[in-house]
Write a protein that holds these residues in place. Sequence first.
Motif, PDB file in Angstrom:
ATOM      1  N   LYS A 805       0.815  -1.219   0.000  1.00 55.27           N
ATOM      2  CA  LYS A 805       0.000   0.000   0.000  1.00 55.27           C
ATOM      3  C   LYS A 805       0.843   1.260   0.000  1.00 55.27           C
ATOM      4  CE  LYS A 805      -3.998  -2.098   2.210  1.00 55.27           C
ATOM      5  NZ  LYS A 805      -4.762  -2.208   3.433  1.00 55.27           N
ATOM      6  N   GLU A 806       1.966   1.219   0.732  1.00 56.64           N
ATOM      7  CA  GLU A 806       2.818   2.408   0.789  1.00 56.64           C
ATOM      8  C   GLU A 806       3.295   2.803  -0.612  1.00 56.64           C
ATOM      9  OE1 GLU A 806       4.525   4.065   3.509  1.00 56.64           O
ATOM     10  OE2 GLU A 806       3.112   3.276   4.974  1.00 56.64           O
ATOM     11  N   TYR A 807       3.669   1.796  -1.402  1.00 60.98           N
ATOM     12  CA  TYR A 807       4.159   2.083  -2.755  1.00 60.98           C
ATOM     13  C   TYR A 807       3.031   2.665  -3.605  1.00 60.98           C
ATOM     14  CZ  TYR A 807       8.616  -0.340  -2.024  1.00 60.98           C
ATOM     15  OH  TYR A 807       9.863  -0.698  -1.592  1.00 60.98           O
ATOM     16  N   ILE A 808       1.832   2.061  -3.476  1.00 61.41           N
ATOM     17  CA  ILE A 808       0.707   2.555  -4.290  1.00 61.41           C
ATOM     18  C   ILE A 808       0.439   4.014  -3.936  1.00 61.41           C
ATOM     19  CG2 ILE A 808      -1.742   2.239  -4.856  1.00 61.41           C
ATOM     20  CD1 ILE A 808      -1.327  -0.726  -3.950  1.00 61.41           C
ATOM     21  N   ASP A 809       0.484   4.303  -2.623  1.00 61.62           N
ATOM     22  CA  ASP A 809       0.238   5.668  -2.170  1.00 61.62           C
ATOM     23  C   ASP A 809       1.277   6.625  -2.764  1.00 61.62           C
ATOM     24  OD1 ASP A 809      -1.181   7.500  -0.150  1.00 61.62           O
ATOM     25  OD2 ASP A 809       0.948   7.784   0.331  1.00 61.62           O
ATOM     26  N   MET A 810       2.529   6.158  -2.790  1.00 60.09           N
ATOM     27  CA  MET A 810       3.593   7.018  -3.302  1.00 60.09           C
ATOM     28  C   MET A 810       3.392   7.285  -4.794  1.00 60.09           C
ATOM     29  SD  MET A 810       7.585   6.252  -3.463  1.00 60.09           S
ATOM     30  CE  MET A 810       8.378   6.961  -4.853  1.00 60.09           C
ATOM     31  N   TYR A 811       3.034   6.219  -5.560  1.00 59.20           N
ATOM     32  CA  TYR A 811       2.846   6.430  -7.006  1.00 59.20           C
ATOM     33  C   TYR A 811       1.655   7.349  -7.243  1.00 59.20           C
ATOM     34  CZ  TYR A 811       5.956   2.392  -7.342  1.00 59.20           C
ATOM     35  OH  TYR A 811       7.024   1.542  -7.217  1.00 59.20           O
ATOM     36  N   TRP A 812       0.642   7.185  -6.419  1.00 59.25           N
ATOM     37  CA  TRP A 812      -0.546   8.056  -6.586  1.00 59.25           C
ATOM     38  C   TRP A 812      -0.165   9.513  -6.297  1.00 59.25           C
ATOM     39  CZ3 TRP A 812      -2.874  10.732  -2.453  1.00 59.25           C
ATOM     40  CH2 TRP A 812      -3.996  11.499  -2.836  1.00 59.25           C
ATOM     41  N   ARG A 813       0.688   9.718  -5.271  1.00 63.43           N
ATOM     42  CA  ARG A 813       1.102  11.090  -4.975  1.00 63.43           C
ATOM     43  C   ARG A 813       1.935  11.679  -6.122  1.00 63.43           C
ATOM     44  NH1 ARG A 813       2.437  12.235   1.293  1.00 63.43           N
ATOM     45  NH2 ARG A 813       0.822  10.967   2.241  1.00 63.43           N
ATOM     46  N   ASP A 814       2.702  10.823  -6.805  1.00 59.58           N
ATOM     47  CA  ASP A 814       3.518  11.342  -7.918  1.00 59.58           C
ATOM     48  C   ASP A 814       2.642  11.672  -9.131  1.00 59.58           C
ATOM     49  OD1 ASP A 814       5.783  11.148  -6.468  1.00 59.58           O
ATOM     50  OD2 ASP A 814       6.575   9.342  -7.422  1.00 59.58           O
ATOM     51  N   TYR A 815       1.695  10.789  -9.448  1.00 56.90           N
ATOM     52  CA  TYR A 815       0.845  10.975 -10.641  1.00 56.90           C
ATOM     53  C   TYR A 815      -0.614  10.795 -10.242  1.00 56.90           C
ATOM     54  CZ  TYR A 815       5.140  10.524 -13.333  1.00 56.90           C
ATOM     55  OH  TYR A 815       6.393  10.717 -13.857  1.00 56.90           O
ATOM     56  N   PRO A 816      -1.193  11.760  -9.515  1.00 57.35           N
ATOM     57  CA  PRO A 816      -2.526  11.528  -8.932  1.00 57.35           C
ATOM     58  C   PRO A 816      -3.616  11.256  -9.970  1.00 57.35           C
ATOM     59  CG  PRO A 816      -1.798  13.804  -8.635  1.00 57.35           C
ATOM     60  CD  PRO A 816      -0.637  13.057  -9.152  1.00 57.35           C
ATOM     61  N   SER A 817      -3.733  12.086 -10.990  1.00 51.64           N
ATOM     62  CA  SER A 817      -4.854  11.899 -11.920  1.00 51.64           C
ATOM     63  C   SER A 817      -4.622  10.695 -12.810  1.00 51.64           C
ATOM     64  CB  SER A 817      -5.023  13.149 -12.777  1.00 51.64           C
ATOM     65  OG  SER A 817      -3.850  13.374 -13.520  1.00 51.64           O
TER      66      SER A 817
END
Length: 1956
Positions: A805-817
């Motif tokens: 989950k931490e990784y998914i959260d990080m990728y989402w923060r980098d490319y949210p839309s």
Amino acid sequence: MSNVYEERATMIAAGELQWFVPFGREHCKSHPSAVNLQLRQLQPASELWSSDGAAGLVGSLQEVTLQERDKECWQLRKGVGPADNEVEFEEELYAAGNMVIWSRGSKNQASYVYKAFTVDSPVQQALWCNFTVPQNKKDGTEVVEQTVCIVQNTCVNVHSVSGKDFISPLPFQVSTLWPTKFGLLFERKNVASEDPVSPPREPLPTVFSMLHPLDEIAPVVCRSAGPFEASRVHYVSDSTLRIVFSSCQPSVIMTYDTVQCTHTVWALRKVTAEEQSMVLKYAHQVTTPQNLMVPGILSLHLRGISKMDSPASPFHGYSLQGQSRMTSSPGLHSRTHSPSISNMAVLSRAHSPGMATPYFSGSQRFNATCHSLLGRAQSLLASPNSSFSDSTAAPEAEPIVPELCIEQLWTEALPSYRPDVSPREKSCQASKVFITTDLCENKFLCFLVESHQQLRCVKFFESNDPSQLIFVAATTLPAKDAAPLENNDAMLVLEANGSLVLYTGVSRVSKVFVSGLLAPSLGLSSTTSQPCTPVETISTPAKAVGRHLSCLEEVVMPSPVSELKGSTKHHESSWSWPEDCTFQQGAPHVLALRDPVHNRVTLELSNGAMLRITVPGIATSELVKKCLQAIKFILPKETAVKVLIKWYNIYNAPGGPSSHLEWNLFLTCFMTLMGYNTDRLSWTRNLDFEVPLSPVIAPKKARPSEMGSDDDWDYQLGSDYHNQVESRRLASSLHLEPLAATPCMDDLSAPPQLDPSAPLFPHLPAVFFVLHLVYEELKLDDLMRKGARSLVVMLQQLARDLQLKEYIDMYWRDYPSFIKAFKECCVIDAAHTEQMIRPSFFQTEPPCVFRWLSSCLRGNAVTPFPYLPGICERTKLLVLSFALYVIGDHSAVTSDMSKYLAKVSAGQKKHADDQLLRRQSSIKPNVPCCSLAEKLVTWLTSSGFTLKDLESVPFGVALPIRDAIYQCREQPCSDWPEDVCLLIGRQDLTKQAHKATLLARNKSSVGTGLTPEAPAASEADDEEDGMGDVDQEVTRLIWSRDLRVQEVRRLLQSSRPVRVNVVHLPEVSDHEYIEEKENKLLQLCQRTMALPVGRGLFTLFSYHPVPTEPLPVPKLNLTGRAPPRNTTVDLNSGNIDVPPNMTSWPSFHNGVAAGLKIAPASQIDSAWIAYNKPKSAELANEYAGFLMALGLNGHLTKLATLNIHDNLTKGHEMTSIGLLLGVSAAKLGTMDMSITRLLSIHIPALLPPTSTELDVPHNVQVAAVVGIGLVYQGTGHRHNAEVLLAEIGRPPGPEMEYCTDRESYSLAAGLALGMVCLGHGSNLIGMSDLNVPEQLYQYMVGGHRRSHAGVNREKHKSPSYQIKEGDTINVDVTCPGATLALAMIYLKTNNRSIADWLRAPDTMFLLDFIKPEFLLLRTLARCLIMWEEILPTEEWINSNVPQIIQVPASEDVNVETLAQAHDYIIAGACMAVGFRFAGSANSDAFECLYKFARNFMQCLTSSTPTVMGHYNLQTCLSMVLLSLSMVMAGSGNLRVLQLCRFLHKRTSGEMNYGFHMAHHMALGLLFLGGGRYTLSTSNSAIAALLCALYPHFPAHSTDNRYHLQALRHLCVLAAEPRLLVPVDVDTCKPCYALLEVTYKATQWYEETTVELMAPALLPELHLLEQVKVKGPRYWELAIDISRGTQHLQSILIRDGVLYVKLRAGQLPYKDDPRGWKSLLAPSVNNRNPEVRTFKPEAISTFTSDAALVSFAEYFCKPAENMKHKQDTLALFSAILYECVTQENPEMLPTYIAIDQAVQSLQRGEMCETFALWQIKLVLELCESRVLQERRRDPRGARGLLLSSEFLPVMKCSADHALDRWLYDNRQALRSYVSGQPFADEWDTSMLACFLVYHSIPSVTKMAATDLEENSSFPELLLRFTQLGVPVRALLRVAPLLLKNADPSMGNGVACAIPIF
């Protein structure tokens, strides 16, 4: 699914097909082959040896018509050399007949001839070879010399790229030459006659080495170890061993044993001393007469001409029997071997028009004497019947020492297990050997055994000792031929059935499909016409290659040849194939492979043509390459090879994807290999290409239309891209429907599962982690941002499925839309999860490089950041840069790397990489560093980081590095290497560091002589007076207000007639009038003859001669012109008596003056010196002076010993004097033995008593004695000191000898003794028994002569027949030498007891016993000993006069004696001041001496007769004037010039030649070297000045009685360059610059700083602390001398050029002396209206940078359509103004990027948070410790690079935008914090921006700290501080987290937030 992973029979397509014809063959057709014939006609017949022994043209004509194709051979290699490393090019070396052609060509450039050679016998072999030449013995550095070696029957011609050519004769017949790492290996040809007829003897060596073309050919030693014996060392003499392969890297050779039929690999290395002694000892332990000493025989027959031929023999290099080719001994030629004088033996010819002419030394090519031997060069070694008597008769022939050793590494296993092996089945000699690497860096040595059609591959690797290779299992592959493909880590194999197969190592990859070999339609017949370009439509395999064919960038050359291939070097037999070939009739098939380079290889076809193909690479896109590297790094080697082969086949399938689809193909391939079903995932299903995974050759789906249709638009709207990057503004402008929620595509079926049998499934976590690290690396490169975005799609899928989950959260923060659209998951069974290998380095907390850097800036503790060595290099560099510069850890880049970096290591690599990291960390840049900024910049440079790399680093990350660079740019260190200066952007320092450019200039190193503004003097004038080379640009800057330099030229010129102005009185007859005119001319000529001494000093070292032209020597013109009719007056008319030989010495001085012009850095050699020798005897004196001058400037050491001998044997007195003094000065203080012998021959006292009496002229003896003093200066040499001490008092005799001019000899001996013991004082080691000071004192005051000791006492038994001296010392002869010897021995020792001996007498009685001029010497000597007491005051000078002279005691004293004594003592004290302050321009010393000079001048000019006498006054005045010039040397002081000019005009009365010489020497010293040089006060300099300025000048031009005139020039040895000339780096013109010079503290003054306007003469360097170029106009530059003066000395030696760079907006001092015109003159503040009024047009006055000028032009000028953008224009103008005036234009993109990012944040259109991270890093840097400390530092002039007002505005805008969003979307943040799913209508992009900007941790982290339980703000504050969240972020989030919080409180907080 499992069948997907099975190996299938696959095929790939070769690309870039091209018919191949060797370029050399085409070139040879147009080659003027008859050139041999023409050359031969130029040679004498005696030198033409033909094969049948007859001299004539028949043999020549036979060679000229060499057109047989089978003689040709060629080889190709990848380009090496000066070409840019990034450009790949091929080089071809082609040999046919007598020609060798070296050509180059690349994809983008047609082939061209690089070098062409024609030799005079057929070329047997041509090869490239690199020789290493030791450059510096101290540090062991070596230079690699690239050469081409051309083997002929009797010699090897070696031509280096740098233009040197050598010839190495061959002492035996050679079968093959092999290039190795160390040089050449020679394999001796086995001649049949070698079978023993006589009793057996030790066989002769068969393999020899040559490490340099000038070295001897030495036998190679072998160290072999049998299974049952110890290792044995012996020569390689087994005639059954044949070399089949040699390699430079690794250094191995392979041999084939023709008896055992096995191949063996040997390591080739330098021989050890122990092995040398073993093999030489073994050779000498021979007892039986049959076993003759091999080394002895070898040395006799391999050595050169030393025993057999005289060097002048025309048969140089041959034995007298004419049977053997001799190697010349390296002892006979120097290693440098100048091509201009060596007899190069190659009749070579350059046919390339672009080739540099100096490569061949002109007509030397045609002077080859004997090297055209073509005939039967039977080796003496090969003849068994040769007599060996000479070997026994010549016991002194020492053996040749071997250089190289071979050591056995691996031998092929014998096929002994089958006794019935037939001879046919035994292994035959390998026809091809090569080294190849597989995809996982395993190395294989492969050799092709043609007879068995086998390729045997032996795997090997390096052991811990890199020189030792370990060979492991051998593998056999079926093959007819093979070739390695270096770029692809693969090899191409031709199988027996004719198919081409690609292997990597021993793993088969796939077949290679070549168009035209399978399909007959593309046979040779169809390609003879130019192939047409097919339309790119559906591409079948054949068409695909057709497309490749049409896209060729080089011209397709149809081959005109149709015969079978010629035998080449590699393939000497032609093969016949079995009849049952599997090819269709008509289509050509492949016979052989050859010439592999990069990834290209040539196929030899059955129809004789050759086809060059390219084997495609493993990837083209950088992103795919990086991912493959990472996956390869982490997987086990076997898995990695399988996976990479799978990828390679998919990627290179015929008709495969183009490069823009490469990533999609990579995704599909690797997702499948990990176990995904790509058809079930929506995002992989839509990837737009149609290539099946198991690539059978399938046609691609045809596209319906080229024009497009409406469907395309619908496809665009439905694409993921539209969903992810939807922009409101775009949608509204195109009237698009708002996006609906994506319908769920799951079809309610179960989510797809991963296939556990997939090859990469077990390694999923490891692969995911390394790809994540690659993603982090890509984030640090602006150019790879698109790649990071592509990679994140794959990573988020893997993270979801691994439930990270931490990784998914990080990728989402980098490319949210972008990420929110992906929701699919795949299921991994719990059982299968256990199969997965979770490596130790895997981290559940995702490593985020931006978060790590942010923690550094905020001062939080950081954990080591994981990185992949060799792949994530940028991560490593930037992480360590922050650790060093931001954290401030000095050891971060040296010993403590592991504190900040955690190396990810695949198990097998860990050990080696750790060592590498440790090794790297121990490499410290050799630059002494002080500050963090300096350390960072030097470390980055040593890591290979450049400005180009910095431009692609994101602006927030780059800012600290830019800041460090800016700090260093402001205050750089002057001696940084060139790379560091380039990085910090200081062109002035870069150019300073780039030394080579400075030395190659022709005139003076700064300008090019006269500038256009100069009054153009005619060339004739310049040539005549010899002073035209003084650099006028510099002198015009130093003396800008007057024409004093022109005046000096006028005073010193001696080449034009003088004006003889005599009034014709009426009572004087015509004849008397003519006599009167001639007498007047004779007086004027005394002055003219004295001028050259001064001119030599004025033009010192100002000229760089052209090696092809003689040195221009101005004439010494002794005629006059009488006005008014301008009639010529001549001394040769016979009307008056003219002294004989009057012009001898003036001519000598004229030659010295001309020679002293030559700068020490000039490139001249022995040939040029000899070339200047005049033909006429009258000019011999001039040449003698020229030789002396060459010694003084250090060039005479280049003169060959033969020429020195030649000049001395002529017996010309002047030449001997000049040469002896010259070589001695050139070898100053070296104790050189060869020069000592040369001098001793000319000094009877140094010869043994029994030696022959040589008739050496007296003046030559004087010169030789001074020469001994120079060569042994400061050494304290006992024997020479003893001899010289005796020579001071040498009595006259025997008989008639040694009676005239004794004074000069005694003086010379005294000066020489002083120089030998210079400054030793009482510390004369081992000379106490000589009683040197007492003996000298006796010589000075007189007394009884001691008995003459030593070897020469016999000579003095017979008395002189002319002089009766008795047994007392003649003080008049010995006093001057003894006085000066004492002065020099005790120089600067402050020894008062010795000084008191030299005090002037204080009684009248004693005063009468001393000549007045000796008082001058005594006073000077005493003051030089008491050096520290010399003061530049009138009182001190007067204090040297004894009381008795100042106030006479009685009246009946001799007034004349007192007056003379007084004046001479004053003159001596003035000279002491001159010596003490020489070259210092000390104002006190100047004023004091000037006053005394004026006093003497008044006495001279007063009409009253003086008791002093005119001569004495004139002598004192001359010495005071010389003292003045010494103090003001090089300064060109006007008042001294006026004195000199006044004395120049006085020619009547007692003004003799000597006084003129003194006055003009003073003038020369005043303008020493045109103002570039001044005098030193070192001991050596004072000794030279004492010799030169001895205060007794000659009475006439032939007078050498008291002092040899030639010694006057020794003052050059005291000159040193101290002029610092600032040169503008942009214009390369000298300019003014303000210097700040800091003096060290001494006993006289404290540390002092003075300002000088350069060009200026610096004080002596040992007095200085620092020299600094001061602002504000130029960039500051400090040269710190406290660490050593070498750097400043090197600048001064190179003409004192110090490059400076003008700051932006500043004008040079010349154009704007007071600084009022500068654009920055008014103080500009950012709030000032000047920024608003800054006109973009004014930019060109600030900077010439094209990019900035264009920016002003296009972005800052208001245009019609930009009316509504006034604010943007104003902002851009302000930014530009800021960047240019602060001189950091590199910050312009950063300013604009920050502005753009903030604007997109305000509009809410930030779909990726990348730019926001950068803004965050910039803001954190501003608040970081580094900057806060710098602001607190009172000396810290600067804050951050960015303007102090720009950042707060941007920060405020960003805060405001996010707070406004928070106010409207509190619910979205609350949902995130509580872990609830998002509603579809929320704008998650802004939420991600908020979380990133405020450093809010992920949900899981917050959940772990139980934030929900907190009810009070302090508790929240505590928890958030632990999580590292800033307080200002907490204030914004707190209202959402506090349970009892009133909703209104949130509004209050949100409203109040902007104040933070």
